[in-house]
Motif scaffolding. Structure first.
Motif, PDB file in Angstrom:
ATOM      1  N   SER A  11       0.823  -1.045   0.039  1.00  0.00           N
ATOM      2  CA  SER A  11       0.055  -0.057   0.059  1.00  0.00           C
ATOM      3  C   SER A  11       0.997   1.240  -0.025  1.00  0.00           C
ATOM      4  N   TYR A  12       0.378   2.407  -0.592  1.00  0.00           N
ATOM      5  CA  TYR A  12       0.985   3.667  -0.613  1.00  0.00           C
ATOM      6  C   TYR A  12       0.697   4.321   0.650  1.00  0.00           C
ATOM      7  N   ASP A  13       1.494   4.861   1.319  1.00  0.00           N
ATOM      8  CA  ASP A  13       1.610   5.764   2.616  1.00  0.00           C
ATOM      9  C   ASP A  13       1.911   7.173   2.113  1.00  0.00           C
ATOM     10  N   ALA A  14       0.953   8.186   1.801  1.00  0.00           N
ATOM     11  CA  ALA A  14       1.354   9.446   1.386  1.00  0.00           C
ATOM     12  C   ALA A  14       1.825  10.285   2.367  1.00  0.00           C
ATOM     13  N   SER A  15       1.582  10.008   3.653  1.00  0.00           N
ATOM     14  CA  SER A  15       1.976  10.852   4.729  1.00  0.00           C
ATOM     15  C   SER A  15       3.405  10.560   5.225  1.00  0.00           C
ATOM     16  N   ARG A  16       4.059   9.313   4.682  1.00  0.00           N
ATOM     17  CA  ARG A  16       5.198   8.772   5.004  1.00  0.00           C
ATOM     18  C   ARG A  16       6.036   8.832   3.615  1.00  0.00           C
ATOM     19  N   CYS A  18       5.769   6.582   1.101  1.00  0.00           N
ATOM     20  CA  CYS A  18       6.564   5.139   1.084  1.00  0.00           C
ATOM     21  C   CYS A  18       5.537   4.303   0.468  1.00  0.00           C
ATOM     22  N   VAL A  19       6.094   3.196   0.041  1.00  0.00           N
ATOM     23  CA  VAL A  19       5.174   1.915  -0.178  1.00  0.00           C
ATOM     24  C   VAL A  19       5.609   0.916   0.946  1.00  0.00           C
ATOM     25  N   CYS A  20       4.407   0.539   1.577  1.00  0.00           N
ATOM     26  CA  CYS A  20       4.576  -0.503   2.826  1.00  0.00           C
ATOM     27  C   CYS A  20       4.210  -1.783   2.351  1.00  0.00           C
ATOM     28  N   PHE A  21       4.864  -2.701   2.891  1.00  0.00           N
ATOM     29  CA  PHE A  21       4.628  -3.964   2.530  1.00  0.00           C
ATOM     30  C   PHE A  21       4.991  -4.910   3.805  1.00  0.00           C
ATOM     31  N   TRP A  22       4.816  -6.293   3.833  1.00  0.00           N
ATOM     32  CA  TRP A  22       4.869  -7.003   5.090  1.00  0.00           C
ATOM     33  C   TRP A  22       5.538  -8.297   4.613  1.00  0.00           C
ATOM     34  N   GLY A  23       6.488  -8.968   5.652  1.00  0.00           N
ATOM     35  CA  GLY A  23       7.118 -10.124   5.617  1.00  0.00           C
ATOM     36  C   GLY A  23       7.058 -10.898   6.989  1.00  0.00           C
ATOM     37  N   TYR A  24       7.276 -12.063   6.780  1.00  0.00           N
ATOM     38  CA  TYR A  24       7.062 -13.116   7.875  1.00  0.00           C
ATOM     39  C   TYR A  24       8.435 -13.876   8.256  1.00  0.00           C
ATOM     40  N   ASP A  25       8.651 -13.846   9.633  1.00  0.00           N
ATOM     41  CA  ASP A  25       9.632 -14.540  10.105  1.00  0.00           C
ATOM     42  C   ASP A  25       8.826 -15.644  10.953  1.00  0.00           C
ATOM     43  N   ILE A  38      13.761   5.903  -3.385  1.00  0.00           N
ATOM     44  CA  ILE A  38      14.354   4.547  -4.093  1.00  0.00           C
ATOM     45  C   ILE A  38      13.607   4.332  -5.136  1.00  0.00           C
ATOM     46  N   LEU A  39      12.130   4.337  -5.199  1.00  0.00           N
ATOM     47  CA  LEU A  39      11.316   3.904  -6.377  1.00  0.00           C
ATOM     48  C   LEU A  39      11.483   4.839  -7.608  1.00  0.00           C
ATOM     49  N   LEU A  40      11.668   6.009  -7.195  1.00  0.00           N
ATOM     50  CA  LEU A  40      11.826   7.159  -8.332  1.00  0.00           C
ATOM     51  C   LEU A  40      13.404   6.552  -9.035  1.00  0.00           C
ATOM     52  N   ARG A  41      14.144   6.265  -8.637  1.00  0.00           N
ATOM     53  CA  ARG A  41      15.605   5.900  -8.800  1.00  0.00           C
ATOM     54  C   ARG A  41      15.562   4.780  -9.522  1.00  0.00           C
ATOM     55  N   LEU A  42      14.678   3.508  -9.287  1.00  0.00           N
ATOM     56  CA  LEU A  42      14.551   2.233 -10.071  1.00  0.00           C
ATOM     57  C   LEU A  42      13.846   2.622 -11.183  1.00  0.00           C
ATOM     58  N   SER A  43      12.897   3.625 -11.409  1.00  0.00           N
ATOM     59  CA  SER A  43      12.128   3.841 -12.612  1.00  0.00           C
ATOM     60  C   SER A  43      12.359   5.434 -12.778  1.00  0.00           C
ATOM     61  N   HIS A  44      13.130   5.904 -13.570  1.00  0.00           N
ATOM     62  CA  HIS A  44      13.317   7.344 -14.043  1.00  0.00           C
ATOM     63  C   HIS A  44      12.004   7.820 -14.704  1.00  0.00           C
ATOM     64  N   ALA A  52       1.932   5.299  -9.921  1.00  0.00           N
ATOM     65  CA  ALA A  52       2.948   5.229 -10.588  1.00  0.00           C
ATOM     66  C   ALA A  52       4.006   4.513  -9.597  1.00  0.00           C
ATOM     67  N   LEU A  53       3.893   4.914  -8.676  1.00  0.00           N
ATOM     68  CA  LEU A  53       5.078   4.266  -7.299  1.00  0.00           C
ATOM     69  C   LEU A  53       4.563   2.808  -7.224  1.00  0.00           C
ATOM     70  N   LEU A  54       3.418   2.702  -6.958  1.00  0.00           N
ATOM     71  CA  LEU A  54       2.781   1.230  -6.720  1.00  0.00           C
ATOM     72  C   LEU A  54       3.335   0.256  -8.084  1.00  0.00           C
ATOM     73  N   ALA A  55       3.182   1.042  -9.089  1.00  0.00           N
ATOM     74  CA  ALA A  55       3.319   0.116 -10.442  1.00  0.00           C
ATOM     75  C   ALA A  55       5.144  -0.177 -10.246  1.00  0.00           C
ATOM     76  N   THR A  56       5.777   0.754 -10.088  1.00  0.00           N
ATOM     77  CA  THR A  56       7.223   0.576  -9.976  1.00  0.00           C
ATOM     78  C   THR A  56       7.807  -0.305  -9.015  1.00  0.00           C
ATOM     79  N   PHE A  57       7.132  -0.378  -7.807  1.00  0.00           N
ATOM     80  CA  PHE A  57       7.102  -1.475  -6.640  1.00  0.00           C
ATOM     81  C   PHE A  57       6.909  -2.886  -7.274  1.00  0.00           C
ATOM     82  N   ASP A  58       5.761  -2.828  -7.879  1.00  0.00           N
ATOM     83  CA  ASP A  58       5.405  -4.235  -8.645  1.00  0.00           C
ATOM     84  C   ASP A  58       6.400  -4.691  -9.638  1.00  0.00           C
ATOM     85  N   HIS A  59       6.963  -3.725 -10.371  1.00  0.00           N
ATOM     86  CA  HIS A  59       7.671  -4.139 -11.459  1.00  0.00           C
ATOM     87  C   HIS A  59       9.337  -4.568 -10.919  1.00  0.00           C
TER      88      HIS A  59
END
Length: 83
Positions: A11-16, A18-25, A38-44, A52-59
């Motif tokens: 999900s995208y957090d506009a206040s922070r 960033c794109v948020c995601f979760w992992g599990y240990d 970081i996302l903007l650097r990955l996709s100029h 656009a940021l979520l699409a870059t994350f997915d890619h």
């Protein structure tokens, strides 16, 4: 058990800005945030808008998950920021 990412949710957090995601240990949930910068650097070509940021994350998902695995330290914290 290693950190894994069985849930593809993000999900995208506009206040922070960033794109948020979760992992599990095992049963422990660990939150990750990857910054807009970081996302903007990955996709100029990406615009600094949610879709656009979520699409870059997915890619670049596998690369981002690799970064998350690299910075994760078992048991130390519950939230990590990739910036």
């Amino acid at each position: 058990m290693a950190l894994n990412f069985p849930n593809p949710s993000r999900s995208y957090d506009a206040s922070r800005h960033c794109v948020c995601f979760w992992g599990y240990d095992n049963a422990r949930e660990v939150a990750f945030q990857v910054s807009d910068d970081i996302l903007l650097r990955l996709s100029h070509e990406a615009a600094a808008e949610e879709a656009a940021l979520l699409a870059t994350f997915d890619h670049h998902r596998e690369q981002i998950l690799g970064l998350a695995r690299d910075i994760y330290t078992p048991g130390s914290r519950n939230t990590y920021t990739i910036s």
